[in-house]
Motif scaffolding. Structure first.
Motif, PDB file in Angstrom:
ATOM      1  N   PRO A   5      38.487  25.799  69.442  1.00 23.85           N
ATOM      2  CA  PRO A   5      38.462  26.670  68.258  1.00 23.85           C
ATOM      3  C   PRO A   5      39.609  27.680  68.245  1.00 23.85           C
ATOM      4  O   PRO A   5      40.196  27.942  67.200  1.00 23.85           O
ATOM      5  N   GLU A   6      39.952  28.201  69.418  1.00 27.12           N
ATOM      6  CA  GLU A   6      41.049  29.164  69.499  1.00 27.12           C
ATOM      7  C   GLU A   6      42.374  28.519  69.087  1.00 27.12           C
ATOM      8  O   GLU A   6      43.213  29.142  68.439  1.00 27.12           O
ATOM      9  N   GLU A   7      42.559  27.248  69.484  1.00 29.47           N
ATOM     10  CA  GLU A   7      43.778  26.523  69.123  1.00 29.47           C
ATOM     11  C   GLU A   7      43.848  26.304  67.616  1.00 29.47           C
ATOM     12  O   GLU A   7      44.913  26.388  67.021  1.00 29.47           O
ATOM     13  N   TRP A   8      42.704  26.005  66.996  1.00 23.07           N
ATOM     14  CA  TRP A   8      42.650  25.832  65.541  1.00 23.07           C
ATOM     15  C   TRP A   8      43.065  27.122  64.845  1.00 23.07           C
ATOM     16  O   TRP A   8      43.830  27.102  63.878  1.00 23.07           O
ATOM     17  N   VAL A   9      42.543  28.228  65.327  1.00 17.73           N
ATOM     18  CA  VAL A   9      42.859  29.528  64.729  1.00 17.73           C
ATOM     19  C   VAL A   9      44.352  29.825  64.866  1.00 17.73           C
ATOM     20  O   VAL A   9      45.005  30.223  63.896  1.00 17.73           O
ATOM     21  N   LEU A  10      44.911  29.609  66.051  1.00 14.95           N
ATOM     22  CA  LEU A  10      46.333  29.864  66.265  1.00 14.95           C
ATOM     23  C   LEU A  10      47.202  28.956  65.393  1.00 14.95           C
ATOM     24  O   LEU A  10      48.195  29.394  64.823  1.00 14.95           O
ATOM     25  N   ARG A  11      46.783  27.699  65.278  1.00 17.40           N
ATOM     26  CA  ARG A  11      47.517  26.759  64.433  1.00 17.40           C
ATOM     27  C   ARG A  11      47.500  27.196  62.972  1.00 17.40           C
ATOM     28  O   ARG A  11      48.520  27.172  62.285  1.00 17.40           O
ATOM     29  N   GLU A  12      46.336  27.590  62.506  1.00 13.42           N
ATOM     30  CA  GLU A  12      46.194  28.028  61.112  1.00 13.42           C
ATOM     31  C   GLU A  12      47.005  29.290  60.856  1.00 13.42           C
ATOM     32  O   GLU A  12      47.641  29.424  59.800  1.00 13.42           O
ATOM     33  N   GLU A  13      47.013  30.212  61.814  1.00  9.71           N
ATOM     34  CA  GLU A  13      47.828  31.426  61.668  1.00  9.71           C
ATOM     35  C   GLU A  13      49.308  31.068  61.574  1.00  9.71           C
ATOM     36  O   GLU A  13      50.044  31.636  60.769  1.00  9.71           O
ATOM     37  N   ARG A  14      49.740  30.115  62.371  1.00  9.07           N
ATOM     38  CA  ARG A  14      51.147  29.676  62.360  1.00  9.07           C
ATOM     39  C   ARG A  14      51.495  29.040  61.008  1.00  9.07           C
ATOM     40  O   ARG A  14      52.548  29.303  60.447  1.00  9.07           O
ATOM     41  N   VAL A  15      50.597  28.215  60.507  1.00 10.24           N
ATOM     42  CA  VAL A  15      50.819  27.569  59.207  1.00 10.24           C
ATOM     43  C   VAL A  15      50.938  28.630  58.110  1.00 10.24           C
ATOM     44  O   VAL A  15      51.829  28.554  57.256  1.00 10.24           O
ATOM     45  N   GLN A  16      50.069  29.617  58.131  1.00 11.20           N
ATOM     46  CA  GLN A  16      50.115  30.683  57.131  1.00 11.20           C
ATOM     47  C   GLN A  16      51.417  31.480  57.235  1.00 11.20           C
ATOM     48  O   GLN A  16      51.997  31.870  56.225  1.00 11.20           O
ATOM     49  N   GLU A  17      51.864  31.715  58.462  1.00 10.70           N
ATOM     50  CA  GLU A  17      53.124  32.428  58.688  1.00 10.70           C
ATOM     51  C   GLU A  17      54.299  31.642  58.103  1.00 10.70           C
ATOM     52  O   GLU A  17      55.143  32.198  57.402  1.00 10.70           O
ATOM     53  N   ILE A  18      54.328  30.352  58.357  1.00 14.67           N
ATOM     54  CA  ILE A  18      55.401  29.499  57.832  1.00 14.67           C
ATOM     55  C   ILE A  18      55.360  29.489  56.308  1.00 14.67           C
ATOM     56  O   ILE A  18      56.396  29.628  55.655  1.00 14.67           O
ATOM     57  N   ARG A  19      54.180  29.341  55.730  1.00 11.02           N
ATOM     58  CA  ARG A  19      54.055  29.333  54.263  1.00 11.02           C
ATOM     59  C   ARG A  19      54.565  30.634  53.653  1.00 11.02           C
ATOM     60  O   ARG A  19      55.237  30.630  52.627  1.00 11.02           O
ATOM     61  N   ALA A  20      54.227  31.749  54.279  1.00 10.57           N
ATOM     62  CA  ALA A  20      54.674  33.049  53.765  1.00 10.57           C
ATOM     63  C   ALA A  20      56.195  33.140  53.782  1.00 10.57           C
ATOM     64  O   ALA A  20      56.807  33.615  52.820  1.00 10.57           O
ATOM     65  N   HIS A  21      56.808  32.670  54.846  1.00  5.92           N
ATOM     66  CA  HIS A  21      58.271  32.711  54.928  1.00  5.92           C
ATOM     67  C   HIS A  21      58.919  31.713  53.969  1.00  5.92           C
ATOM     68  O   HIS A  21      59.984  31.987  53.416  1.00  5.92           O
ATOM     69  N   LEU A  22      58.284  30.572  53.789  1.00  6.62           N
ATOM     70  CA  LEU A  22      58.810  29.588  52.845  1.00  6.62           C
ATOM     71  C   LEU A  22      58.892  30.159  51.435  1.00  6.62           C
ATOM     72  O   LEU A  22      59.839  29.893  50.698  1.00  6.62           O
TER      73      LEU A  22
END
Length: 77
Positions: A5-22
């Motif tokens: 579950p922690e890995e899922w959360v970290l992955r989702e946070e990374r995806v959101q970070e990339i989307r924001a920068h995009l």
């Protein structure tokens, strides 16, 4: 193996970070990145879809990825 579950959360946070920068990139660069990585198109196919030269797509993609990488590195500072 299922991610923890922690890995899922970290992955989702990374995806959101990339989307924001995009979203800070120009629309054309966002479109090229989406076609390349979201749809898996080749530079040749992207060029046809966007009515651009293949070399222009490659250059634009390269520049956009550099911008994206810099924005993400700046955030880490």
């Amino acid at each position: 193996d299922e991610p923890l579950p922690e890995e899922w959360v970290l992955r989702e946070e990374r995806v959101q970070e990339i989307r924001a920068h995009l979203k800070t990139l120009p629309e054309r660069e966002q479109e090229i990145i989406a076609l390349k990585f979201g749809f898996g198109l080749t530079n040749r196919r992207i060029a046809k879809v966007l009515r651009m030269k293949e070399s222009t797509v490659g250059s634009a993609l390269h520049r956009a990825m550099i911008k994206l990488r810099r924005k993400m590195e700046e955030e880490k500072k």
